[in-house]
Design a protein around this motif. Structure first.
Motif, short mmCIF file in Angstrom:
data_model
loop_
_atom_site.label_atom_id
_atom_site.label_comp_id
_atom_site.label_asym_id
_atom_site.label_seq_id
_atom_site.Cartn_x
_atom_site.Cartn_y
_atom_site.Cartn_z
N TYR A 38 0.84 -1.21 0.00
CA TYR A 38 0.00 0.00 0.00
C TYR A 38 0.87 1.26 0.00
O TYR A 38 0.54 2.27 -0.62
CB TYR A 38 -0.95 -0.01 1.20
CG TYR A 38 -2.04 -1.05 1.04
CD1 TYR A 38 -3.20 -0.76 0.34
CD2 TYR A 38 -1.87 -2.34 1.54
CE1 TYR A 38 -4.18 -1.71 0.15
CE2 TYR A 38 -2.84 -3.31 1.35
CZ TYR A 38 -4.00 -2.99 0.65
OH TYR A 38 -4.96 -3.94 0.45
N ARG A 88 9.10 4.84 3.77
CA ARG A 88 9.01 4.93 5.24
C ARG A 88 9.05 6.38 5.71
O ARG A 88 9.92 6.76 6.47
CB ARG A 88 10.16 4.15 5.90
CG ARG A 88 10.19 2.69 5.54
CD ARG A 88 9.13 1.89 6.27
NE ARG A 88 8.83 0.67 5.53
CZ ARG A 88 7.75 -0.07 5.73
NH1 ARG A 88 6.85 0.28 6.62
NH2 ARG A 88 7.53 -1.15 5.02
N ALA A 96 -0.71 6.31 2.36
CA ALA A 96 -1.04 4.89 2.22
C ALA A 96 -2.39 4.61 2.90
O ALA A 96 -3.21 3.86 2.38
CB ALA A 96 0.05 4.03 2.84
#
Ligand code: DC
Length: 223
Positions: A38, A88, A96
């Motif tokens: 995602y 990240r 996401a």
């Protein structure tokens, strides 16, 4: 031959990935972090100013995702580029959570996740693994912890990094993502009826791994 599938669902920051990775390594299973799929789609989506353009590109197969494993560590490739680190960031976390509410995005990833589990013994973590992706999983865990505890763990992980967010900011982001993930119409985050609840609020990583390993052994011994 039928593969063994373990599902771990739970909210952001509950420790799913650290625990699933450790349990997978002890069992010799493949660890599948579905959140990374995602997140990679979110990274793809930020390249489009318009949601309909993004969805058109997705349906035209312009978003090619590939999971590869290096020494048991999952890496994700988006159109040939290794984006494992790029996904990240707090912005991608929030994006996401947003794109994952779109039916086209969930549909796009469903078969991919199912087919990995058909081919390998997996421990797969996410939000809808026990409820939608692997409803017949051999073992389902719902791993949670209080929002304050999850925020405080994330804060400790990030505090030495430049531009680290404050505890309050992290807690707010966690609450917003919980709200999005639990209240979307399709495949919301919820405990499957046959999932075992593990609340890690007052538990250390090692303790949670031991508890889950005991559940796995009990389950696999019975079969
Ligand atoms: O696990 P994570 O924090 O990396 O996941 C990022 C977002 O992706 C999360 O906020 C919701 C979404 N997600 C999902 O909807 N279903 C999954 N199986 C995994 C993640």
């Amino acid at each position: 031959m039928k593969t063994v599938n373990i599902a771990i669902d739970g909210p952001a920051g509950a420790g799913k990935s650290s625990i699933a990775k450790e349990v997978a390594s002890q069992l010799g299973f493949v660890y599948v972090d579905t959140g990374a799929l995602y997140r990679a789609i979110a990274l793809f989506a930020v390249g489009y100013a318009d949601q309909s353009e993004f969805l058109k590109a997705l349906s035209n197969d312009e978003c090619e995702l590939e999971l590869k494993y290096f020494g048991g560590t999952q890496c994700i490739f988006l159109n040939g580029e290794n984006v494992t680190d790029k996904i990240r960031t707090p912005e991608i976390s929030m994006k996401a959570s947003e794109v994952s509410a779109l039916p086209q995005v969930r549909e796009f990833l469903l078969e991919q996740q199912k087919s990995i589990a058909k081919e390998h013994n997996v421990i797969m973590d996410g939000r809808d693994i026990g409820t939608v992706v692997l409803p017949d999983a051999d073992l389902k865990i719902f791993l949670t912890a209080s929002a304050e505890e999850r925020a405080s763990r994330r804060y400790l992980e990030l505090e030495d990094k430049p531009d680290a967010p404050s505890y309050e900011q992290i807690l707010e982001d966690i609450r917003r993502r919980d709200e999005n993930d639990m209240n979307r119409e399709i495949a919301p985050l919820k405990q499957a009826k046959d999932a075992i609840l593990v609340d890690s609020t007052t538990m250390g990583l090692h303790e949670v791994c031991e508890e889950i390993m005991a559940l796995v052994e009990e389950k696999l011994d019975r079969e």
